[in-house]
Design a protein around this motif. Structure first.
Motif, PDB file in Angstrom:
ATOM      1  N   TYR A  66       0.160 -45.366  20.509  1.00  0.00           N
ATOM      2  CA  TYR A  66      -0.964 -44.264  19.790  1.00  0.00           C
ATOM      3  C   TYR A  66      -2.574 -45.197  20.258  1.00  0.00           C
ATOM      4  O   TYR A  66      -3.237 -46.314  20.429  1.00  0.00           O
ATOM      5  CB  TYR A  66      -0.984 -44.626  18.297  1.00  0.00           C
ATOM      6  N   ALA A  67      -3.509 -43.919  19.809  1.00  0.00           N
ATOM      7  CA  ALA A  67      -4.751 -44.213  20.042  1.00  0.00           C
ATOM      8  C   ALA A  67      -5.725 -43.624  19.635  1.00  0.00           C
ATOM      9  O   ALA A  67      -5.535 -41.711  18.864  1.00  0.00           O
ATOM     10  CB  ALA A  67      -5.193 -44.580  21.958  1.00  0.00           C
ATOM     11  N   LEU A  68      -7.221 -43.829  19.617  1.00  0.00           N
ATOM     12  CA  LEU A  68      -8.220 -42.771  18.969  1.00  0.00           C
ATOM     13  C   LEU A  68      -9.457 -42.626  19.326  1.00  0.00           C
ATOM     14  O   LEU A  68      -9.582 -43.861  19.797  1.00  0.00           O
ATOM     15  CB  LEU A  68      -8.270 -44.035  18.127  1.00  0.00           C
ATOM     16  N   LEU A  69      -9.656 -41.177  19.617  1.00  0.00           N
ATOM     17  CA  LEU A  69     -11.106 -40.782  19.458  1.00  0.00           C
ATOM     18  C   LEU A  69     -11.647 -40.891  18.950  1.00  0.00           C
ATOM     19  O   LEU A  69     -12.123 -39.862  17.581  1.00  0.00           O
ATOM     20  CB  LEU A  69     -11.039 -40.051  20.839  1.00  0.00           C
ATOM     21  N   VAL A  70     -13.254 -41.540  18.279  1.00  0.00           N
ATOM     22  CA  VAL A  70     -13.917 -41.353  17.671  1.00  0.00           C
ATOM     23  C   VAL A  70     -15.112 -40.193  18.281  1.00  0.00           C
ATOM     24  O   VAL A  70     -15.760 -41.717  18.685  1.00  0.00           O
ATOM     25  CB  VAL A  70     -14.348 -42.556  16.561  1.00  0.00           C
ATOM     26  N   TYR A 109     -10.494 -46.364  21.422  1.00  0.00           N
ATOM     27  CA  TYR A 109     -10.335 -47.472  20.558  1.00  0.00           C
ATOM     28  C   TYR A 109      -8.729 -47.671  21.257  1.00  0.00           C
ATOM     29  O   TYR A 109      -7.700 -46.554  21.135  1.00  0.00           O
ATOM     30  CB  TYR A 109      -9.366 -47.710  19.199  1.00  0.00           C
ATOM     31  N   GLY A 110      -7.733 -48.087  21.901  1.00  0.00           N
ATOM     32  CA  GLY A 110      -6.281 -48.231  22.663  1.00  0.00           C
ATOM     33  C   GLY A 110      -5.576 -48.760  21.864  1.00  0.00           C
ATOM     34  O   GLY A 110      -5.842 -48.950  21.045  1.00  0.00           O
ATOM     35  N   GLU A 156      -1.799 -37.658  23.693  1.00  0.00           N
ATOM     36  CA  GLU A 156      -1.568 -36.126  23.102  1.00  0.00           C
ATOM     37  C   GLU A 156      -2.659 -36.046  22.062  1.00  0.00           C
ATOM     38  O   GLU A 156      -1.631 -36.857  20.937  1.00  0.00           O
ATOM     39  CB  GLU A 156      -0.089 -34.810  23.091  1.00  0.00           C
ATOM     40  N   LEU A 157      -2.708 -34.456  21.528  1.00  0.00           N
ATOM     41  CA  LEU A 157      -3.632 -35.203  20.467  1.00  0.00           C
ATOM     42  C   LEU A 157      -2.382 -34.695  19.221  1.00  0.00           C
ATOM     43  O   LEU A 157      -1.552 -34.053  19.352  1.00  0.00           O
ATOM     44  CB  LEU A 157      -4.899 -33.641  20.417  1.00  0.00           C
ATOM     45  N   VAL A 158      -2.802 -35.424  18.200  1.00  0.00           N
ATOM     46  CA  VAL A 158      -1.248 -35.094  17.194  1.00  0.00           C
ATOM     47  C   VAL A 158      -2.410 -34.945  15.965  1.00  0.00           C
ATOM     48  O   VAL A 158      -1.705 -34.398  14.787  1.00  0.00           O
ATOM     49  CB  VAL A 158      -0.432 -36.635  16.885  1.00  0.00           C
ATOM     50  N   SER A 159      -3.469 -35.562  15.643  1.00  0.00           N
ATOM     51  CA  SER A 159      -4.191 -35.047  14.496  1.00  0.00           C
ATOM     52  C   SER A 159      -6.026 -35.565  14.529  1.00  0.00           C
ATOM     53  O   SER A 159      -6.515 -35.774  14.999  1.00  0.00           O
ATOM     54  CB  SER A 159      -3.921 -35.391  13.108  1.00  0.00           C
ATOM     55  N   ALA A 160      -7.063 -34.418  13.576  1.00  0.00           N
ATOM     56  CA  ALA A 160      -7.930 -35.150  13.392  1.00  0.00           C
ATOM     57  C   ALA A 160      -8.660 -34.770  12.618  1.00  0.00           C
ATOM     58  O   ALA A 160      -8.179 -33.810  11.619  1.00  0.00           O
ATOM     59  CB  ALA A 160      -8.691 -33.396  14.633  1.00  0.00           C
ATOM     60  N   ALA A 161     -10.073 -35.494  12.576  1.00  0.00           N
ATOM     61  CA  ALA A 161      -9.761 -35.614  11.079  1.00  0.00           C
ATOM     62  C   ALA A 161     -11.907 -35.114  10.825  1.00  0.00           C
ATOM     63  O   ALA A 161     -12.327 -36.074  12.455  1.00  0.00           O
ATOM     64  CB  ALA A 161      -9.954 -36.813  10.156  1.00  0.00           C
ATOM     65  N   TYR A 205     -10.058 -38.565  16.440  1.00  0.00           N
ATOM     66  CA  TYR A 205      -9.454 -37.586  17.191  1.00  0.00           C
ATOM     67  C   TYR A 205      -7.783 -39.003  17.612  1.00  0.00           C
ATOM     68  O   TYR A 205      -8.237 -39.884  18.590  1.00  0.00           O
ATOM     69  CB  TYR A 205      -9.554 -37.309  18.343  1.00  0.00           C
ATOM     70  N   HIS A 206      -6.991 -38.309  16.803  1.00  0.00           N
ATOM     71  CA  HIS A 206      -5.232 -39.732  16.557  1.00  0.00           C
ATOM     72  C   HIS A 206      -4.779 -39.152  18.142  1.00  0.00           C
ATOM     73  O   HIS A 206      -4.545 -37.792  18.260  1.00  0.00           O
ATOM     74  CB  HIS A 206      -5.271 -39.610  15.850  1.00  0.00           C
ATOM     75  N   LEU A 207      -4.048 -40.080  18.980  1.00  0.00           N
ATOM     76  CA  LEU A 207      -3.532 -39.264  19.939  1.00  0.00           C
ATOM     77  C   LEU A 207      -1.816 -39.937  20.520  1.00  0.00           C
ATOM     78  O   LEU A 207      -2.038 -41.559  19.367  1.00  0.00           O
ATOM     79  CB  LEU A 207      -4.379 -39.443  21.276  1.00  0.00           C
ATOM     80  N   LYS A 208      -1.652 -39.762  20.949  1.00  0.00           N
ATOM     81  CA  LYS A 208       0.170 -40.427  21.106  1.00  0.00           C
ATOM     82  C   LYS A 208       0.833 -39.763  23.017  1.00  0.00           C
ATOM     83  O   LYS A 208      -0.358 -39.208  22.976  1.00  0.00           O
ATOM     84  CB  LYS A 208       0.857 -40.144  20.439  1.00  0.00           C
ATOM     85  N   ARG A 209       1.094 -41.320  23.424  1.00  0.00           N
ATOM     86  CA  ARG A 209       2.213 -41.057  24.418  1.00  0.00           C
ATOM     87  C   ARG A 209       3.396 -41.699  24.780  1.00  0.00           C
ATOM     88  O   ARG A 209       2.761 -42.617  23.749  1.00  0.00           O
ATOM     89  CB  ARG A 209       1.182 -41.352  25.852  1.00  0.00           C
TER      90      ARG A 209
END
Length: 89
Positions: free
Chosen positions: A6-10, A27-28, A56-61, A76-80
């Motif tokens: 999982y990773a996070l794009l802010v 945030y890797g 892959e985008l899994v959620s956004a807040a 933006y929460h992502l996973k691969r």
């Protein structure tokens, strides 16, 4: 069974006088933090960039961090996939 990382794009937008300053941080999965603002000027462009790397985008807040609305943050929460694990025997 699939395992994931999982990773996070802010995306942060902050008022600077009459202008807005926009920044993006990645945030890797290894705990790293990187300013990726120079790679693109929109969240969509960055999401497409990371999507091409298998994320892959899994959620956004969205948060507005103060009463005056001078700072907003989008997460933006992502996973691969890391790998697939076969069935247990």
């Amino acid at each position: 069974m699939m395992t994931w990382e999982y990773a996070l794009l802010v995306r942060r937008r902050e008022a600077e006088g009459q202008r807005w300053r926009l920044s993006f941080f990645w945030y890797g999965p290894d705990g790293s933090r990187e300013d990726v603002s120079a790679y693109a000027d929109t969240a969509i462009a960055l999401l497409n960039r990371f999507g091409a790397q298998g994320w892959e985008l899994v959620s956004a807040a969205e948060d507005v961090n103060n009463l005056e609305g001078t700072t907003e943050v989008h997460r933006y929460h992502l996973k691969r996939p890391i790998r697939e694990i076969g069935p247990r025997r």
